[in-house]
Design a protein around this motif. Sequence first.
Motif, short mmCIF file in Angstrom:
data_model
loop_
_atom_site.label_atom_id
_atom_site.label_comp_id
_atom_site.label_asym_id
_atom_site.label_seq_id
_atom_site.Cartn_x
_atom_site.Cartn_y
_atom_site.Cartn_z
N THR A 85 1.08 -1.26 -0.18
CA THR A 85 -0.01 0.06 -0.04
C THR A 85 0.82 1.47 0.02
O THR A 85 2.01 1.26 0.33
CB THR A 85 -0.85 0.18 1.35
OG1 THR A 85 -0.22 0.12 2.45
CG2 THR A 85 -1.92 -1.08 1.41
N THR B 127 -9.42 8.58 -6.13
CA THR B 127 -9.12 7.45 -4.83
C THR B 127 -10.22 7.89 -3.60
O THR B 127 -9.53 7.57 -2.33
CB THR B 127 -7.49 7.52 -4.34
OG1 THR B 127 -7.53 8.78 -3.71
CG2 THR B 127 -6.77 7.27 -5.46
N ARG B 128 -11.23 8.36 -3.95
CA ARG B 128 -12.07 8.64 -2.65
C ARG B 128 -12.68 7.37 -1.88
O ARG B 128 -12.56 6.34 -2.35
CB ARG B 128 -13.55 9.37 -3.40
CG ARG B 128 -14.24 8.33 -4.42
CD ARG B 128 -15.34 8.82 -5.14
NE ARG B 128 -15.86 7.93 -6.24
CZ ARG B 128 -15.62 7.60 -7.37
NH1 ARG B 128 -14.60 8.14 -7.73
NH2 ARG B 128 -16.31 7.05 -7.97
N VAL B 129 -12.85 7.75 -0.76
CA VAL B 129 -13.22 6.57 0.22
C VAL B 129 -14.59 6.68 0.74
O VAL B 129 -15.10 7.94 0.63
CB VAL B 129 -11.99 6.50 1.53
CG1 VAL B 129 -10.72 6.36 0.75
CG2 VAL B 129 -12.00 8.25 2.05
N PRO B 130 -14.99 5.65 1.33
CA PRO B 130 -16.31 5.73 1.89
C PRO B 130 -16.32 6.63 3.07
O PRO B 130 -15.52 6.59 3.89
CB PRO B 130 -16.82 4.25 1.99
CG PRO B 130 -15.87 3.33 1.33
CD PRO B 130 -14.67 4.27 1.03
N TYR B 131 -17.24 7.45 3.13
CA TYR B 131 -17.35 8.46 4.28
C TYR B 131 -17.21 7.59 5.76
O TYR B 131 -16.50 8.17 6.43
CB TYR B 131 -18.46 9.21 4.38
CG TYR B 131 -18.79 10.09 5.66
CD1 TYR B 131 -18.00 11.20 5.55
CD2 TYR B 131 -19.95 9.89 6.50
CE1 TYR B 131 -17.99 11.94 7.03
CE2 TYR B 131 -19.79 10.84 7.55
CZ TYR B 131 -18.77 11.81 7.73
OH TYR B 131 -19.23 12.60 8.70
N GLU B 132 -17.95 6.48 5.86
CA GLU B 132 -17.66 5.45 7.03
C GLU B 132 -16.26 5.39 7.57
O GLU B 132 -15.93 5.47 8.66
CB GLU B 132 -18.54 4.55 7.13
CG GLU B 132 -19.99 4.60 6.77
CD GLU B 132 -20.24 4.75 5.39
OE1 GLU B 132 -19.68 4.18 4.56
OE2 GLU B 132 -21.05 5.72 5.14
N ASN B 133 -15.50 5.20 6.46
CA ASN B 133 -14.05 4.88 6.75
C ASN B 133 -13.21 6.07 7.25
O ASN B 133 -12.14 5.86 7.91
CB ASN B 133 -13.35 4.33 5.52
CG ASN B 133 -13.88 2.89 4.86
OD1 ASN B 133 -14.78 2.61 5.51
ND2 ASN B 133 -13.30 2.50 3.82
N THR B 134 -13.75 7.23 7.18
CA THR B 134 -12.84 8.49 7.57
C THR B 134 -13.32 8.78 8.96
O THR B 134 -12.52 9.65 9.43
CB THR B 134 -13.12 9.61 6.89
OG1 THR B 134 -14.54 10.00 7.02
CG2 THR B 134 -12.98 9.49 5.22
N LYS C 46 -12.73 5.22 14.94
CA LYS C 46 -13.55 4.54 15.61
C LYS C 46 -12.96 4.32 16.94
O LYS C 46 -11.82 4.89 17.24
CB LYS C 46 -13.42 2.97 14.99
CG LYS C 46 -14.29 3.14 13.69
CD LYS C 46 -13.64 1.96 12.52
CE LYS C 46 -14.43 2.47 11.37
NZ LYS C 46 -13.62 1.99 10.02
#
Lengths: 205, 205
Positions: free
Chosen positions: B169, B195-202, B205
């Motif tokens: 990576t 390379t946009r990411v799902p909002y939940e991943n940002t 946690k």
Amino acid sequence: MNFSSKLLEDAVNEFGKLPGIGQKTALRLVLYLLNKEQSEVAQFGNTLIKLKSEIKNCVVCHNISDFDTCSICTAVKREKEVICVVEDTRDVMAIENTNQYFGVYHVLGGLISPMDGIGPSDLHVETLVERVKNGDVKEIILALSANMEGDTTLFYLHKKLKDFNIPITTIARGIAFGGELEYADEVTLGRSIVTRVPYENTLIK
Amino acid sequence: MNFSSKLLEDAVNEFGKLPGIGQKTALRLVLYLLNKEQSEVAQFGNTLIKLKSEIKNCVVCHNISDFDTCSICTAVKREKEVICVVEDTRDVMAIENTNQYFGVYHVLGGLISPMDGIGPSDLHVETLVERVKNGDVKEIILALSANMEGDTTLFYLHKKLKDFNIPITTIARGIAFGGELEYADEVTLGRSIVTRVPYENTLIK
């Protein structure tokens, strides 16, 4: 900062103590040194140790010197009758760089600054008075910075020295070379008019 | 410059060799040290000598270390299966400062740069391949600068490591926090869309 090495951290902290050098710059300098040869770094370190342990102040003028009496005070070519009073070693170097002065110096070691708790007794004023009293002095040039502390010191030194009936001069204030009239501050411009000089005197002979 | 002292001149020249430090700054630093206690200056000098003579490179990751193996490689808490490949020690420190990474590192010691004559053989690439070959590695993170040299090295390392079938990576490129879209360059903005990411991943946690 997270250092992986205590040795690295120590070196960065030492550099970080220097004025104007922050942690990041200190790290850059240390990593630069780490890429150098062992002998070069050792030389750097030893030069610093030697500097502080061996350097002296001239017993006559208090300038930084390798010997008891500095090279300017011992030079036969210098006019010992003219003393230029300056704040510190940097000013001596600045005046020496002009190649226009052939007398000797007296380094005060600072300027009178009540704000910083520096009074006349913290400066090398007494030794200056002694030099003037005992020596064959023909002129005292007060070459001090043109700020509040410089003017205070100028005023104090003039009071201390005026009874010896020796010409006391100060370096000229005025428009710097390359300076434009319209951008000069009023005080400087005003003073440069009051202390105007005959044009012939400004020509290099 | 006209130095009244050889010791002073030597010290100024040593400081003047450092990157970004000219003669005037060097003089200021030396005069600052001259005003310090003998012991402080000696400590400065000795720290530098000790730094270069005692510091080591970690035998595993090549990071700067006080011991044969660095504190990160020996820490039991770190995940030895994740290797983050970086250019130099500064990058290790930068990532450590984030407190977001718990694996180990591999310091290349530079980036491939044909302009500066630095090829893959000048970097610690072979030892990285050995680590991947012999160890139980689950992920290789290539955290290199986003410039020409970084991309070249990225390309080369990927070619070298892809046959091990381990996830490789790279750190995310995109708009920095606090950065405004309208001032971002096209390449960065374009890549951040691709390379946009799902909002939940940002979400933390």
